[in-house]
Design a protein around this motif. Structure first.
Motif, short mmCIF file in Angstrom:
data_model
loop_
_atom_site.label_atom_id
_atom_site.label_comp_id
_atom_site.label_asym_id
_atom_site.label_seq_id
_atom_site.Cartn_x
_atom_site.Cartn_y
_atom_site.Cartn_z
N ARG A 57 0.81 -1.22 0.00
CA ARG A 57 0.00 0.00 0.00
C ARG A 57 0.85 1.28 0.00
NH1 ARG A 57 -5.00 -1.94 0.38
NH2 ARG A 57 -5.27 -3.81 1.64
N LYS A 58 2.01 1.18 -0.63
CA LYS A 58 2.92 2.33 -0.69
C LYS A 58 2.25 3.61 -1.19
CE LYS A 58 7.04 1.10 -2.63
NZ LYS A 58 8.29 1.18 -3.19
N ASP A 59 1.44 3.47 -2.26
CA ASP A 59 0.82 4.66 -2.85
C ASP A 59 -0.06 5.37 -1.83
OD1 ASP A 59 2.08 4.01 -5.13
OD2 ASP A 59 0.30 3.21 -6.17
N TYR A 60 -0.78 4.57 -1.08
CA TYR A 60 -1.67 5.15 -0.05
C TYR A 60 -0.85 5.89 1.02
CZ TYR A 60 -4.77 5.39 3.98
OH TYR A 60 -5.47 5.83 5.08
N TYR A 61 0.21 5.22 1.52
CA TYR A 61 1.04 5.85 2.56
C TYR A 61 1.64 7.16 2.04
CZ TYR A 61 0.90 0.94 4.10
OH TYR A 61 0.49 -0.32 4.42
N ASN A 62 2.07 7.14 0.79
CA ASN A 62 2.70 8.34 0.22
C ASN A 62 1.68 9.46 0.02
OD1 ASN A 62 5.18 7.17 0.24
ND2 ASN A 62 5.15 6.52 -1.90
N TRP A 63 0.45 9.08 -0.34
CA TRP A 63 -0.60 10.10 -0.49
C TRP A 63 -0.84 10.79 0.85
CZ3 TRP A 63 -5.19 11.54 1.57
CH2 TRP A 63 -5.88 12.54 0.87
N VAL A 64 -0.94 9.98 1.89
CA VAL A 64 -1.18 10.53 3.24
C VAL A 64 -0.01 11.45 3.63
CG1 VAL A 64 -1.46 9.99 5.69
CG2 VAL A 64 -2.62 8.59 3.97
N ARG A 65 1.22 10.98 3.37
CA ARG A 65 2.41 11.78 3.70
C ARG A 65 2.39 13.12 2.96
NH1 ARG A 65 7.32 9.50 0.78
NH2 ARG A 65 6.15 10.60 -0.81
N ASP A 66 2.04 13.07 1.66
CA ASP A 66 2.11 14.27 0.84
C ASP A 66 0.90 15.19 1.03
OD1 ASP A 66 4.47 13.31 -0.03
OD2 ASP A 66 3.66 12.42 -1.88
N ASN A 67 -0.11 14.72 1.71
CA ASN A 67 -1.31 15.54 1.94
C ASN A 67 -1.54 15.75 3.44
OD1 ASN A 67 -2.73 15.94 -0.87
ND2 ASN A 67 -1.88 13.88 -0.81
N LYS A 68 -0.44 15.85 4.13
CA LYS A 68 -0.45 15.98 5.59
C LYS A 68 -1.40 17.08 6.07
CE LYS A 68 1.64 14.60 9.36
NZ LYS A 68 1.97 13.38 9.91
N HIS A 69 -1.40 18.22 5.33
CA HIS A 69 -2.25 19.34 5.75
C HIS A 69 -3.73 18.94 5.78
CE1 HIS A 69 -1.82 19.35 1.43
NE2 HIS A 69 -2.89 20.11 1.32
N LEU A 70 -4.15 18.16 4.76
CA LEU A 70 -5.55 17.70 4.71
C LEU A 70 -5.81 16.70 5.83
CD1 LEU A 70 -6.06 16.98 0.91
CD2 LEU A 70 -6.93 18.90 2.23
N VAL A 71 -4.84 15.77 5.99
CA VAL A 71 -5.00 14.70 6.97
C VAL A 71 -5.07 15.30 8.38
CG1 VAL A 71 -3.94 12.62 7.95
CG2 VAL A 71 -3.80 13.06 5.49
N GLN A 72 -4.20 16.27 8.66
CA GLN A 72 -4.19 16.89 9.98
C GLN A 72 -5.52 17.56 10.29
OE1 GLN A 72 -0.54 18.97 9.72
NE2 GLN A 72 0.48 17.65 11.19
N LYS A 73 -6.08 18.20 9.26
CA LYS A 73 -7.36 18.89 9.45
C LYS A 73 -8.46 17.89 9.79
CE LYS A 73 -7.33 22.51 6.44
NZ LYS A 73 -7.72 22.91 5.10
N LYS A 74 -8.40 16.72 9.13
CA LYS A 74 -9.49 15.75 9.29
C LYS A 74 -9.29 14.85 10.50
CE LYS A 74 -11.66 16.35 5.21
NZ LYS A 74 -12.80 17.29 5.23
N VAL A 75 -8.05 14.34 10.70
CA VAL A 75 -7.87 13.36 11.78
C VAL A 75 -7.01 13.89 12.92
CG1 VAL A 75 -8.24 11.35 10.29
CG2 VAL A 75 -5.93 12.18 10.64
N GLY A 76 -6.57 15.14 12.80
CA GLY A 76 -5.87 15.80 13.91
C GLY A 76 -4.55 15.18 14.31
N ARG A 77 -3.84 14.62 13.36
CA ARG A 77 -2.57 14.04 13.71
C ARG A 77 -1.44 14.54 12.84
NH1 ARG A 77 -1.03 7.67 14.35
NH2 ARG A 77 1.17 8.03 14.08
#
Ligand code: GLP
Length: 263
Positions: free
Chosen positions: A243-263
């Motif tokens: 699932r490398k692509d998924y992990y990399n998407w999360v890494r590269d979209n940290k700003h969105l992820v932080q807003k949604k899941v607060g981490r």
């Protein structure tokens, strides 16, 4: 689990040091669990550099190391006590009174292990535990089959671990057969966990513990049961992840992820 894939060892070391430094800046009296091995050497160098150049303050930090070979005195050059002194403690301003590394030459390892657990508890528990991973999937020296409820105790080392770690000794027969190690239960009680791994020889075991079943045969897979784990890998160690692509998407979209899941 948050999986951060970095291009190489240098970047893995920088990223992991930044994560540790961030926690120390947030909480000056952080209780920090530390690991040994080749993997964290670069991370510790980066931390020492951050201390020197940016004044990262370790004076209130308490450090607990994961493990130590049974039979090796702290000044033995292959002991993890010696390793920590050489690779980190001598280069930062940690208070020696706040540094704990298991005592390999204790007369009573069982009593020592209970004392170690007590000390961790008295310190308020581990805030952040840093881990590497062994070739057989171990964390600390929790060899395959270790109970997920295990506490600090003596473990017999696996053949593969003895072979892997023989590179630090003159000959394989010199590698101690036993170690004192924090248990999986001890590690899982840390508030946050950071595992780092690099190199092709860790690729299989990383795929197993991140994406395989939870099993005491790969003790790092117990981390799937923890709610706050960050894994920092280099490309080679990440090469067998599906699932490398998924992990990399999360890494590269940290700003969105932080807003949604607060981490
Ligand atoms: C030893 C230590 C582990 C470490 C492992 C991997 O067995 N007990 O804590 O993670 O070695 O070491 P390396 O980073 O050298 O591959």
């Amino acid at each position: 689990m948050e999986i951060i894939i970095t291009p190489d060892y240098e970047q893995m070391s920088k990223t992991s040091a930044q994560i540790i430094a961030r926690e120390i800046r947030k909480q000056h009296d952080l209780v920090l669990g530390l690991a040994t091995g080749d993997t964290p050497v670069g991370t510790y160098k980066e931390l020492a550099k951050t201390h020197k150049e940016e004044g990262l303050d370790f004076s209130k930090v308490t450090a607990f190391n994961l493990d130590e070979y049974v039979g090796l005195a702290p000044l033995h050059e292959n002991s993890y006590n010696f390793f920590m002194e050489e690779n980190l403690f001598k280069d930062i301003n940690v208070n020696p009174e706040n540094v704990y590394v298991p005592q390999g030459n204790t007369n009573d390892p069982e009593e020592f292990s209970q004392w170690y657990e007590k000390k961790i508890k008295e310190a308020g528990g581990l805030d952040l535990q840093v881990l590497g991973i062994g070739g057989d999937g171990h964390i600390g020296f929790n060899e395959p089959g270790s109970s997920f409820a295990s506490r600090t105790r003596v473990k017999a080392l696996e053949k593969q671990t003895i072979e892997d770690n023989s590179r630090f000794f003159e000959k394989e027969e010199d590698v101690p057969r036993f170690a004192i190690t924090m248990g999986i239960g001890t590690i899982l009680e840390a508030k946050k966990i950071l595992l780092i791994a690099n190199g092709e020889n860790k690729a299989n075991v990383c795929a197993q513990f991140i994406e395989g079943p939870v099993s005491s045969q790969i003790t790092a897979s117990a981390l799937q049961l923890h709610s706050y784990v960050t894994v920092v890998l280099d490309e080679a160690a990440a090469s067998k992840l599906k699932r490398k692509d998924y992990y990399n998407w999360v890494r590269d979209n940290k700003h969105l992820v932080q807003k949604k899941v607060g981490r």
